[in-house]
Scaffold this motif. Structure first.
Motif, mmCIF file in Angstrom:
data_model
loop_
_atom_site.group_PDB
_atom_site.id
_atom_site.type_symbol
_atom_site.label_atom_id
_atom_site.label_comp_id
_atom_site.label_asym_id
_atom_site.label_seq_id
_atom_site.Cartn_x
_atom_site.Cartn_y
_atom_site.Cartn_z
ATOM 1 N N VAL A 40 50.401 23.361 34.333
ATOM 2 C CA VAL A 40 50.388 24.485 33.387
ATOM 3 C C VAL A 40 49.033 25.194 33.400
ATOM 4 C CG1 VAL A 40 50.487 25.094 30.939
ATOM 5 C CG2 VAL A 40 52.177 23.527 31.897
ATOM 6 N N ILE A 41 47.954 24.400 33.435
ATOM 7 C CA ILE A 41 46.605 24.995 33.458
ATOM 8 C C ILE A 41 46.408 25.848 34.710
ATOM 9 C CG2 ILE A 41 44.152 24.445 33.671
ATOM 10 C CD1 ILE A 41 44.700 21.967 31.923
ATOM 11 N N VAL A 42 46.819 25.303 35.867
ATOM 12 C CA VAL A 42 46.655 26.035 37.136
ATOM 13 C C VAL A 42 47.484 27.312 37.135
ATOM 14 C CG1 VAL A 42 47.044 25.940 39.629
ATOM 15 C CG2 VAL A 42 46.084 23.953 38.437
ATOM 16 N N VAL A 43 48.738 27.224 36.686
ATOM 17 C CA VAL A 43 49.611 28.401 36.656
ATOM 18 C C VAL A 43 49.066 29.463 35.704
ATOM 19 C CG1 VAL A 43 51.906 29.228 36.008
ATOM 20 C CG2 VAL A 43 51.671 27.127 37.336
ATOM 21 N N LEU A 44 48.635 29.025 34.511
ATOM 22 C CA LEU A 44 48.077 29.971 33.544
ATOM 23 C C LEU A 44 46.825 30.656 34.095
ATOM 24 C CD1 LEU A 44 48.469 28.137 30.107
ATOM 25 C CD2 LEU A 44 49.682 30.176 30.910
ATOM 26 N N ALA A 45 45.962 29.876 34.771
ATOM 27 C CA ALA A 45 44.747 30.450 35.356
ATOM 28 C C ALA A 45 45.099 31.503 36.409
ATOM 29 C CB ALA A 45 43.884 29.351 35.964
ATOM 30 N N ALA A 46 46.074 31.178 37.265
ATOM 31 C CA ALA A 46 46.488 32.137 38.296
ATOM 32 C C ALA A 46 47.077 33.404 37.675
ATOM 33 C CB ALA A 46 47.502 31.477 39.233
ATOM 34 N N ILE A 47 47.864 33.223 36.623
ATOM 35 C CA ILE A 47 48.460 34.392 35.954
ATOM 36 C C ILE A 47 47.381 35.263 35.308
ATOM 37 C CG2 ILE A 47 49.938 35.107 34.029
ATOM 38 C CD1 ILE A 47 51.702 32.692 34.627
ATOM 39 N N VAL A 48 46.427 34.613 34.626
ATOM 40 C CA VAL A 48 45.353 35.369 33.975
ATOM 41 C C VAL A 48 44.548 36.160 35.000
ATOM 42 C CG1 VAL A 48 43.188 35.155 32.695
ATOM 43 C CG2 VAL A 48 45.185 33.838 31.987
ATOM 44 N N VAL A 49 44.223 35.517 36.134
ATOM 45 C CA VAL A 49 43.460 36.209 37.176
ATOM 46 C C VAL A 49 44.261 37.376 37.746
ATOM 47 C CG1 VAL A 49 42.469 35.978 39.498
ATOM 48 C CG2 VAL A 49 42.076 34.202 37.787
ATOM 49 N N ARG A 50 45.519 37.149 38.024
ATOM 50 C CA ARG A 50 46.355 38.202 38.605
ATOM 51 C C ARG A 50 46.513 39.386 37.650
ATOM 52 N NH1 ARG A 50 49.716 38.352 42.905
ATOM 53 N NH2 ARG A 50 51.438 39.852 42.887
ATOM 54 N N VAL A 51 46.815 39.087 36.380
ATOM 55 C CA VAL A 51 46.968 40.161 35.391
ATOM 56 C C VAL A 51 45.638 40.884 35.164
ATOM 57 C CG1 VAL A 51 47.497 40.661 32.976
ATOM 58 C CG2 VAL A 51 48.921 39.049 34.252
ATOM 59 N N GLY A 52 44.554 40.094 35.093
ATOM 60 C CA GLY A 52 43.244 40.712 34.895
ATOM 61 C C GLY A 52 42.871 41.658 36.026
ATOM 62 N N LYS A 53 43.148 41.251 37.271
ATOM 63 C CA LYS A 53 42.857 42.122 38.412
ATOM 64 C C LYS A 53 43.713 43.382 38.391
ATOM 65 C CE LYS A 53 41.109 38.685 41.697
ATOM 66 N NZ LYS A 53 41.268 38.066 43.035
ATOM 67 N N LEU A 54 44.976 43.230 37.998
ATOM 68 C CA LEU A 54 45.840 44.411 37.894
ATOM 69 C C LEU A 54 45.317 45.387 36.853
ATOM 70 C CD1 LEU A 54 49.422 42.822 38.128
ATOM 71 C CD2 LEU A 54 48.284 44.249 39.846
ATOM 72 N N VAL A 55 44.847 44.856 35.713
ATOM 73 C CA VAL A 55 44.295 45.715 34.667
ATOM 74 C C VAL A 55 43.049 46.439 35.167
ATOM 75 C CG1 VAL A 55 43.205 45.735 32.391
ATOM 76 C CG2 VAL A 55 45.249 44.350 32.776
ATOM 77 N N ILE A 56 42.166 45.693 35.836
ATOM 78 C CA ILE A 56 40.939 46.303 36.366
ATOM 79 C C ILE A 56 41.269 47.404 37.372
ATOM 80 C CG2 ILE A 56 38.888 45.869 37.780
ATOM 81 C CD1 ILE A 56 38.783 43.063 36.505
ATOM 82 N N ARG A 57 42.214 47.134 38.290
ATOM 83 C CA ARG A 57 42.594 48.140 39.289
ATOM 84 C C ARG A 57 43.239 49.348 38.637
ATOM 85 N NH1 ARG A 57 45.256 43.727 43.453
ATOM 86 N NH2 ARG A 57 43.287 42.750 44.083
ATOM 87 N N LEU A 78 32.140 48.182 42.237
ATOM 88 C CA LEU A 78 32.233 47.687 40.862
ATOM 89 C C LEU A 78 33.557 46.974 40.619
ATOM 90 C CD1 LEU A 78 30.680 50.531 38.659
ATOM 91 C CD2 LEU A 78 29.878 48.184 38.892
ATOM 92 N N MET A 79 34.639 47.524 41.168
ATOM 93 C CA MET A 79 35.946 46.923 40.969
ATOM 94 C C MET A 79 35.987 45.523 41.578
ATOM 95 S SD MET A 79 39.710 48.469 41.954
ATOM 96 C CE MET A 79 39.462 48.310 43.729
ATOM 97 N N LYS A 80 35.498 45.373 42.805
ATOM 98 C CA LYS A 80 35.471 44.059 43.447
ATOM 99 C C LYS A 80 34.578 43.093 42.692
ATOM 100 C CE LYS A 80 38.213 44.714 46.949
ATOM 101 N NZ LYS A 80 39.479 43.943 47.054
ATOM 102 N N LEU A 81 33.452 43.609 42.200
ATOM 103 C CA LEU A 81 32.531 42.760 41.464
ATOM 104 C C LEU A 81 33.175 42.222 40.190
ATOM 105 C CD1 LEU A 81 29.624 41.660 41.266
ATOM 106 C CD2 LEU A 81 29.030 43.738 40.023
ATOM 107 N N LEU A 82 33.866 43.088 39.459
ATOM 108 C CA LEU A 82 34.532 42.655 38.234
ATOM 109 C C LEU A 82 35.674 41.683 38.526
ATOM 110 C CD1 LEU A 82 34.641 46.040 36.262
ATOM 111 C CD2 LEU A 82 33.196 44.055 35.797
ATOM 112 N N GLU A 83 36.423 41.945 39.586
ATOM 113 C CA GLU A 83 37.517 41.043 39.956
ATOM 114 C C GLU A 83 36.985 39.654 40.307
ATOM 115 O OE1 GLU A 83 39.651 42.858 43.123
ATOM 116 O OE2 GLU A 83 40.712 44.278 41.845
#
Length: 294
Positions: A40-57, A78-83
Motif C-alpha cells: 500500500v505504501i509503495v502504491v500510494l507513493a507511486a500514485i502521489v508522484v504520478r499525480v504530482g508530476k501531472l499537476v506540475i506539467r 524548472l519543471m524537471k527540477l520540481l518533478e
C-alpha cells in the motif's frame, strides 16, 4: 559426552523454535499484514508522484500558452527540477515508512544520516553553494540561454545553464565554464532594448544643414525597412565641432543586442546614400559605448 549431549539438545531446541516460527499462524498473519502495508505504501507513493508530476506539467502547460511567457528552456528546467524534487521527497518518505513497518529504528537512522550529511556538507560546501545558486538563477530568470551577458571577466552568449555550472561563449569562440557559486554580479544585455549610436562627420564645405536634412530623410526611409528598429532612428544634432567639420550623432533604439548590426546598417547605408546625392563624408563612426541598454 555431556558436552556433545548438551550441543545436541541446544540444536534441537533451536530447530523447534524455527519450526514453530515458520509454521505458526501468527507469524504468517504478521508477515502478510506487513506485506500488504508495504504494498500500500509503495502504491500510494507511486500514485502521489504520478499525480504530482501531472499537476506540475499541467501548470507549466497552461503557463506556456500565455503570450508573455519566459524562456522555454528555463521552464523545462524548472519543471524537471520540481518533478525530481517531488519524487525524491515522496520516495524517501515511503522508504522511511517501509522501514518502520519492519520495526527498524528510523529515528536512529535519521540521526546517523544527519551526522553523515553534516560531515559531507562540510567537505562539499562549494558544491552545495553552486547548486543553490544555480537553482535561484533559473528560478529568478536572472539570465537565459541565448542572452548576451557579462559575468566577472567572462563576456558572451549563454550556451548552457545548469544547477552547478554556467557556460558562456565569447564572439571569438572561447567557452568559459563558471561555477554558479562564484557568480556575484551579472550584466545582462539582452533583457531590455539596446541603443545604437552613430557619429557622422560633416565637412563645412558640403553644407551642414543640407546634409542633416538628407540624413533625416534617409533615416525615415531606413526605419520602415528594418525590423530591428523599435522606432525610427533619430538625428539628435551636433556633438562636436572642429575648424573644418561638425560631428552629428544618430541614435536608434533597437531590439536587444541588435545595436551592433543596426549601427553598421545605418553607417554603410548613409555613406552610400549621401554619395548618390553628391556629398562626400568620411565613414560614420560606431560609438562603442552604445553597448548600454536603454
Amino acid at each position: 559426552m555431556d558436552l556433545a549431549k548438551n550441543e545436541d539438545t541446544s540444536l534441537k531446541e533451536q530447530a523447534e523454535k524455527v519450526e514453530k516460527f515458520l509454521f505458526s499462524q501468527e507469524t504468517w498473519e504478521t508477515l502478510g499484514t506487513i506485506a500488504i502495508r508495504v504494498l500500500v505504501i509503495v502504491v500510494l507513493a507511486a500514485i502521489v508522484v504520478r499525480v504530482g508530476k501531472l499537476v506540475i506539467r499541467r501548470v507549466f502547460k497552461v503557463k506556456m500558452k500565455v503570450p508573455l511567457r519566459q524562456s522555454e528552456r528555463r521552464e523545462q528546467t524548472l519543471m524537471k527540477l520540481l518533478e525530481n524534487t517531488l519524487a525524491y521527497v515522496v520516495y524517501f518518505s515511503a522508504i522511511m515508512a517501509v522501514l518502520a513497518e519492519f520495526k527498524i529504528d528510523v529515528r536512529g537512522l535519521l540521526a546517523g544520516a544527519g551526522v553523515l550529511g553534516l560531515a559531507v556538507g562540510f567537505g562539499a560546501q562549494s558544491l552545495v553553494k553552486d547548486v543553490i545558486t544555480g537553482f535561484f538563477i533559473i528560478f529568478e530568470n536572472q539570465f537565459s540561454v541565448g542572452d548576451y551577458v557579462k559575468i566577472d571577466t567572462a563576456e558572451g552568449i549563454v550556451e548552457e545553464i545548469g544547477l552547478r555550472t554556467t557556460k558562456i561563449k565569447s564572439f571569438t569562440g572561447e567557452v568559459s565554464i563558471l561555477p554558479n557559486g562564484t557568480i556575484s554580479r551579472v550584466v545582462n544585455y539582452s533583457k531590455e532594448n539596446s541603443l545604437a549610436i552613430v557619429d557622422v562627420t560633416i565637412p563645412f564645405e558640403v553644407g551642414v544643414e543640407k546634409t542633416e536634412k538628407l540624413i533625416e530623410n534617409y533615416l525615415i526611409s531606413l526605419g520602415k525597412k528594418n525590423d530591428d528598429f523599435i522606432n525610427n532612428p533619430k538625428l539628435i544634432g551636433a556633438q562636436n565641432f572642429t575648424e573644418t567639420e561638425a560631428v552629428v550623432r544618430i541614435i536608434a533604439e533597437t531590439k536587444p543586442m541588435r545595436h551592433f548590426d543596426s549601427a553598421r546598417t545605418i553607417g554603410i547605408g548613409l555613406k552610400k546614400y549621401l554619395e548618390q546625392e553628391g556629398i562626400e563624408i568620411p565613414y560614420p563612426t560606431l560609438v562603442t559605448k552604445s553597448f548600454s541598454n536603454v
